[in-house]
Design a protein around this motif. Structure first.
Motif, PDB file in Angstrom:
ATOM      1  N   GLN A 230      -0.445  -2.628  -2.654  1.00  0.00           N
ATOM      2  CA  GLN A 230       0.253  -1.839  -1.633  1.00  0.00           C
ATOM      3  C   GLN A 230       1.282  -0.906  -2.266  1.00  0.00           C
ATOM      4  O   GLN A 230       1.403   0.270  -1.887  1.00  0.00           O
ATOM      5  CB  GLN A 230       0.939  -2.761  -0.632  1.00  0.00           C
ATOM      6  CG  GLN A 230      -0.011  -3.554   0.247  1.00  0.00           C
ATOM      7  CD  GLN A 230       0.762  -4.458   1.202  1.00  0.00           C
ATOM      8  OE1 GLN A 230       1.526  -3.982   2.048  1.00  0.00           O
ATOM      9  NE2 GLN A 230       0.579  -5.752   1.062  1.00  0.00           N
ATOM     10  N   ILE A 231       2.039  -1.427  -3.220  1.00  0.00           N
ATOM     11  CA  ILE A 231       3.063  -0.614  -3.881  1.00  0.00           C
ATOM     12  C   ILE A 231       2.411   0.580  -4.581  1.00  0.00           C
ATOM     13  O   ILE A 231       2.856   1.724  -4.444  1.00  0.00           O
ATOM     14  CB  ILE A 231       3.866  -1.465  -4.886  1.00  0.00           C
ATOM     15  CG1 ILE A 231       4.647  -2.560  -4.156  1.00  0.00           C
ATOM     16  CG2 ILE A 231       4.822  -0.586  -5.699  1.00  0.00           C
ATOM     17  CD1 ILE A 231       5.186  -3.642  -5.075  1.00  0.00           C
ATOM     18  N   ALA A 239       4.329   7.977   0.008  1.00  0.00           N
ATOM     19  CA  ALA A 239       4.629   7.535   1.373  1.00  0.00           C
ATOM     20  C   ALA A 239       5.753   6.513   1.441  1.00  0.00           C
ATOM     21  O   ALA A 239       5.966   5.896   2.493  1.00  0.00           O
ATOM     22  CB  ALA A 239       3.366   6.941   1.998  1.00  0.00           C
ATOM     23  N   ILE A 240       6.479   6.307   0.340  1.00  0.00           N
ATOM     24  CA  ILE A 240       7.561   5.325   0.339  1.00  0.00           C
ATOM     25  C   ILE A 240       8.849   5.984   0.836  1.00  0.00           C
ATOM     26  O   ILE A 240       9.205   7.090   0.416  1.00  0.00           O
ATOM     27  CB  ILE A 240       7.765   4.750  -1.070  1.00  0.00           C
ATOM     28  CG1 ILE A 240       6.489   4.050  -1.540  1.00  0.00           C
ATOM     29  CG2 ILE A 240       8.942   3.780  -1.102  1.00  0.00           C
ATOM     30  CD1 ILE A 240       6.551   3.539  -2.964  1.00  0.00           C
ATOM     31  N   ALA A 241       9.541   5.305   1.740  1.00  0.00           N
ATOM     32  CA  ALA A 241      10.808   5.824   2.273  1.00  0.00           C
ATOM     33  C   ALA A 241      11.795   6.067   1.138  1.00  0.00           C
ATOM     34  O   ALA A 241      11.787   5.374   0.120  1.00  0.00           O
ATOM     35  CB  ALA A 241      11.390   4.833   3.275  1.00  0.00           C
ATOM     36  N   LYS A 242      12.662   7.035   1.320  1.00  0.00           N
ATOM     37  CA  LYS A 242      13.629   7.403   0.290  1.00  0.00           C
ATOM     38  C   LYS A 242      15.047   6.990   0.691  1.00  0.00           C
ATOM     39  O   LYS A 242      15.392   6.974   1.874  1.00  0.00           O
ATOM     40  CB  LYS A 242      13.585   8.911   0.020  1.00  0.00           C
ATOM     41  CG  LYS A 242      12.310   9.367  -0.700  1.00  0.00           C
ATOM     42  CD  LYS A 242      12.345  10.851  -0.978  1.00  0.00           C
ATOM     43  CE  LYS A 242      11.228  11.247  -1.939  1.00  0.00           C
ATOM     44  NZ  LYS A 242       9.890  10.824  -1.479  1.00  0.00           N
ATOM     45  N   ASP A 252       7.666  -1.206   4.597  1.00  0.00           N
ATOM     46  CA  ASP A 252       7.343  -2.631   4.580  1.00  0.00           C
ATOM     47  C   ASP A 252       6.173  -2.951   3.652  1.00  0.00           C
ATOM     48  O   ASP A 252       5.257  -2.149   3.464  1.00  0.00           O
ATOM     49  CB  ASP A 252       6.993  -3.121   5.981  1.00  0.00           C
ATOM     50  CG  ASP A 252       8.204  -3.208   6.892  1.00  0.00           C
ATOM     51  OD1 ASP A 252       9.329  -3.224   6.369  1.00  0.00           O
ATOM     52  OD2 ASP A 252       8.015  -3.269   8.132  1.00  0.00           O
ATOM     53  N   ILE A 253       6.231  -4.152   3.084  1.00  0.00           N
ATOM     54  CA  ILE A 253       5.111  -4.734   2.338  1.00  0.00           C
ATOM     55  C   ILE A 253       4.642  -5.935   3.150  1.00  0.00           C
ATOM     56  O   ILE A 253       5.447  -6.809   3.504  1.00  0.00           O
ATOM     57  CB  ILE A 253       5.543  -5.179   0.931  1.00  0.00           C
ATOM     58  CG1 ILE A 253       6.094  -3.980   0.151  1.00  0.00           C
ATOM     59  CG2 ILE A 253       4.390  -5.824   0.180  1.00  0.00           C
ATOM     60  CD1 ILE A 253       6.734  -4.364  -1.169  1.00  0.00           C
ATOM     61  N   CYS A 254       3.367  -5.985   3.460  1.00  0.00           N
ATOM     62  CA  CYS A 254       2.836  -7.027   4.347  1.00  0.00           C
ATOM     63  C   CYS A 254       1.771  -7.859   3.649  1.00  0.00           C
ATOM     64  O   CYS A 254       1.093  -7.395   2.728  1.00  0.00           O
ATOM     65  CB  CYS A 254       2.230  -6.395   5.606  1.00  0.00           C
ATOM     66  SG  CYS A 254       3.401  -5.426   6.579  1.00  0.00           S
ATOM     67  N   PHE A 255       1.637  -9.075   4.100  1.00  0.00           N
ATOM     68  CA  PHE A 255       0.504  -9.922   3.723  1.00  0.00           C
ATOM     69  C   PHE A 255      -0.072 -10.461   5.025  1.00  0.00           C
ATOM     70  O   PHE A 255       0.542 -11.296   5.689  1.00  0.00           O
ATOM     71  CB  PHE A 255       0.941 -11.070   2.817  1.00  0.00           C
ATOM     72  CG  PHE A 255      -0.216 -11.856   2.261  1.00  0.00           C
ATOM     73  CD1 PHE A 255      -1.013 -11.326   1.253  1.00  0.00           C
ATOM     74  CD2 PHE A 255      -0.525 -13.113   2.761  1.00  0.00           C
ATOM     75  CE1 PHE A 255      -2.080 -12.046   0.741  1.00  0.00           C
ATOM     76  CE2 PHE A 255      -1.590 -13.835   2.258  1.00  0.00           C
ATOM     77  CZ  PHE A 255      -2.369 -13.298   1.246  1.00  0.00           C
ATOM     78  N   GLY A 256      -1.210  -9.914   5.407  1.00  0.00           N
ATOM     79  CA  GLY A 256      -1.729 -10.208   6.737  1.00  0.00           C
ATOM     80  C   GLY A 256      -0.821  -9.589   7.785  1.00  0.00           C
ATOM     81  O   GLY A 256      -0.466  -8.418   7.695  1.00  0.00           O
ATOM     82  N   ASP A 257      -0.404 -10.384   8.735  1.00  0.00           N
ATOM     83  CA  ASP A 257       0.498  -9.898   9.781  1.00  0.00           C
ATOM     84  C   ASP A 257       1.967 -10.094   9.437  1.00  0.00           C
ATOM     85  O   ASP A 257       2.851  -9.708  10.208  1.00  0.00           O
ATOM     86  CB  ASP A 257       0.188 -10.614  11.106  1.00  0.00           C
ATOM     87  CG  ASP A 257      -1.186 -10.274  11.651  1.00  0.00           C
ATOM     88  OD1 ASP A 257      -1.654  -9.156  11.368  1.00  0.00           O
ATOM     89  OD2 ASP A 257      -1.784 -11.128  12.331  1.00  0.00           O
ATOM     90  N   ASP A 258       2.242 -10.709   8.300  1.00  0.00           N
ATOM     91  CA  ASP A 258       3.619 -11.034   7.931  1.00  0.00           C
ATOM     92  C   ASP A 258       4.209  -9.976   7.011  1.00  0.00           C
ATOM     93  O   ASP A 258       3.572  -9.550   6.036  1.00  0.00           O
ATOM     94  CB  ASP A 258       3.680 -12.389   7.226  1.00  0.00           C
ATOM     95  CG  ASP A 258       3.236 -13.533   8.122  1.00  0.00           C
ATOM     96  OD1 ASP A 258       3.489 -13.456   9.334  1.00  0.00           O
ATOM     97  OD2 ASP A 258       2.626 -14.492   7.603  1.00  0.00           O
ATOM     98  N   VAL A 259       5.438  -9.560   7.318  1.00  0.00           N
ATOM     99  CA  VAL A 259       6.191  -8.686   6.414  1.00  0.00           C
ATOM    100  C   VAL A 259       6.831  -9.563   5.354  1.00  0.00           C
ATOM    101  O   VAL A 259       7.601 -10.471   5.662  1.00  0.00           O
ATOM    102  CB  VAL A 259       7.273  -7.893   7.180  1.00  0.00           C
ATOM    103  CG1 VAL A 259       8.101  -7.066   6.203  1.00  0.00           C
ATOM    104  CG2 VAL A 259       6.639  -6.994   8.227  1.00  0.00           C
ATOM    105  N   ILE A 260       6.505  -9.318   4.091  1.00  0.00           N
ATOM    106  CA  ILE A 260       7.000 -10.169   3.009  1.00  0.00           C
ATOM    107  C   ILE A 260       8.033  -9.460   2.132  1.00  0.00           C
ATOM    108  O   ILE A 260       8.609 -10.073   1.228  1.00  0.00           O
ATOM    109  CB  ILE A 260       5.846 -10.684   2.120  1.00  0.00           C
ATOM    110  CG1 ILE A 260       5.115  -9.495   1.467  1.00  0.00           C
ATOM    111  CG2 ILE A 260       4.894 -11.543   2.937  1.00  0.00           C
ATOM    112  CD1 ILE A 260       4.082  -9.932   0.425  1.00  0.00           C
ATOM    113  N   GLY A 261       8.273  -8.176   2.401  1.00  0.00           N
ATOM    114  CA  GLY A 261       9.249  -7.452   1.606  1.00  0.00           C
ATOM    115  C   GLY A 261       9.347  -6.005   2.036  1.00  0.00           C
ATOM    116  O   GLY A 261       8.734  -5.586   3.015  1.00  0.00           O
TER     117      GLY A 261
END
Length: 564
Positions: A230-231, A239-242, A252-261
């Motif tokens: 993703q990163i 597309a990363i916010a500044k 956001d970084i997600c794993f499935g439906d969960d935001v993990i970072g």
């Protein structure tokens, strides 16, 4: 080929023509040649598999495509040796004798000249220097380092090395949500960061990095690999916010439906710390950036046109910072007088001559104004010549006494004040640094600023957040800390600010992690920002933007430190 270093390492001088640093399992075969290293054990990962060998002759400079390291964080300075009972714990592996430890320490000083190594940064900074030497131009590196790398004074040379000699920097950290681990290693409880970069001199003046913050350390390789994808994808797409964007948060970084970072793209400053570490809500970082770099209060939910201009400066431009605590109470390494005082508790009913804010007492420090519990007593000279030295230093140190003092080691989840005011002139100490900024009226207003939500946001953002629920800002960092320019306020603002301080100075404040629910802190914000600084009352009203900022700040894992 990858050079994989073992977790516990010894540094020594090797018989190389290029004078490189050697780290690994070391056999000192000749007792008469204490600085000679004849065997270094390391792992090679090649196409044919993994092998273990003596790789001393295989480690020329600029020879590796990839360097990955997770060094120990031992320091050769301070009290490290005293803690474990060895002269120099950096070199105590493999049953090295005291003489060998001293010889290797002496060799290190020669080998690390003109590198990014710093004694207070510790062994990790030697690994940074080693990795840089061994990595090819265009090669990739991955390092696990203490979180203090991003903000600590001693790590400035390392930050400059990365800034000037590397591109595609990605700096990862962990918030420690719910009191969890703040590290990537399995055997440490302190904060760590991971740095990934390519050795390539950046073009142009703009130096940037992507800062990634996980809620928890990825528990499975699958989660880490998915996050890396993703990163990479978002980075390539731009597309990363500044950080320079308005206070709308990161990507956001997600794993499935969960935001993990979350992650954010930010310019690296020409000098000083990289502050975006262990920040769970990037809207706070964006707000702090606008406040401290743009002199602008632009809060979440506010339109840019509603932002409020505010005069900002730095502490060193505003006033003079008092002495380091060892210059008040301490000895030089040669046994000579460094600090002219001894610090003792103030006896009941005694009026101290030289009061000093030497240590913390959270229950005593709930208000904006409180007085010292310790006093500094001039040392008794051993001889006549020493008396003259003590007398001179007593006068010099007392000349730094002030009413305004800065909390250099702020426990966010138990202490209430970042800045405080004493009713009489007092010295700083181990817990508090004194600051003289001129008229006492100015120091009262500076106390209000330091403890309003905007001042607390600034402290937290710039602090070293390596330990749970705690932030620290040392004397050197304090000098460059952004601060309200009290001297730029007009006489009516000064008068209004002094009245607010006098009315509220004895009011109890809750610890920082409770500021969202602390009615007294809300009152301090409302009166100071509206009556002194002229804010629109809507900004500080219940349910307004400042209230949201307080809630976001109080929710940060690095502030709560595991407290519910």
């Amino acid at each position: 080929m990858v050079y994989k270093s073992s977790h516990i390492m010894t540094l020594a001088y090797g018989k190389q023509n290029d004078g490189g640093i050697a780290l690994g399992s070391i056999d000192l075969l000749d007792a008469q040649r204490r600085a000679a290293v004849l065997s270094i054990t390391a792992q090679k990962i090649e196409a044919t598999g993994t092998s273990q060998s003596d790789t001393w002759e295989d480690l020329p400079h600029k020879a590796f495509d990839i360097v990955v390291m997770n060094p120990p964080f031992t320091r050769a300075t301070g009290q490290e040796g005293n803690k474990v009972g060895v002269p120099n714990p950096m070199f105590a592996a493999f049953s090295s004798s005291e003489e060998e430890q001293r010889a290797m320490s002496k060799a290190t000083k020669c080998l690390t000249v003109d590198t990014c190594y710093h004694g207070n940064a510790g062994e990790g900074s030697i690994f940074v220097a080693l990795g840089h030497r061994k990595l090819k131009d265009g090669g990739k590196t991955g390092l696990i380092l203490p979180l203090s790398m991003v903000t600590g004074d001693a790590w400035e040379a390392c930050r400059q090395l990365f800034r000037k000699s590397y591109t595609d920097l990605i700096v990862l950290s962990v918030t420690g949500l719910d009191g969890g681990l703040m590290s990537f290693s399995a055997d440490t409880s302190m904060g760590e960061c991971m740095l990934v970069a390519q050795k390539k001199r950046p073009k142009g003046k703009d130096r940037r990095a992507v800062f990634v913050v996980f809620d928890r350390t990825p528990s499975f390789p699958m989660i880490g690999a998915n996050a890396a994808q993703q990163i990479t994808r978002q980075l390539r797409a731009g597309a990363i916010a500044k950080l320079e964007d308005g206070p709308n948060g990161g990507t956001d970084i997600c794993f499935g439906d969960d935001v993990i970072g979350t992650m954010i793209d930010a310019a690296l400053p020409e000098n000083g710390g990289w502050n975006i570490a262990r920040v769970a809500d990037m809207a706070l970082a964006q707000t702090a950036h606008q406040l401290t770099r743009k002199d602008c209060v632009w809060l979440p939910t506010m339109a840019e046109a509603q932002a409020v201009a505010i005069p900002m400066t730095t502490v060193e431009k505003l006033g003079t910072i008092g002495p380091y605590h060892a210059d008040i109470h301490g000895d030089a390494t040669n046994g000579a007088v460094r600090g002219p005082f001894k610090v003792i508790e103030i006896k009941k009913s005694k009026v101290p001559t030289y009061p000093t804010l030497w240590s913390h007492s959270a229950k005593h420090e709930r208000t904006l104004s409180f007085d010292a519990l310790q006093e500094a007593v001039p040392r008794v000279p051993k001889e006549f010549k020493e008396k003259a030295v003590i007398d001179r230093k007593v006068a010099e140190v007392w000349a730094t006494a002030s009413y305004l003092h800065f909390n250099r080691d702020f426990r966010f989840n138990s202490q209430s004040t970042a800045v405080q005011f004493t009713s009489s002139l007092s010295l700083g100490g181990r817990a508090w640094l004194s600051i003289k900024i001129g008229p006492v009226e100015h120091e009262k207003i500076a106390t209000l600023w330091g403890n309003c939500t905007l001042g607390l946001l600034t402290y937290w953002y710039f602090a070293n957040k390596q330990h749970a629920g705690r932030g620290s800002i040392g004397k050197n960092q304090l000098a460059t800390l952004p601060f309200l320019d009290v001297a730029a306020l007009n006489p009516m603002q000064i008068e209004a600010g002094v009245k607010v301080f006098d009315d509220l100075s004895a009011m109890d404040l809750q610890p920082l992690h409770d500021l969202a629910a602390d009615a007294n802190r809300h009152e301090l914000d409302r009166r100071f920002l509206v009556e002194c600084l002229g804010f629109d009352p809507k900004i500080v009203a219940p349910g307004g933007p400042l209230n949201l900022l307080r809630q976001k700040l109080a929710a940060e894992p690095s502030i709560r430190g595991g407290k519910s």
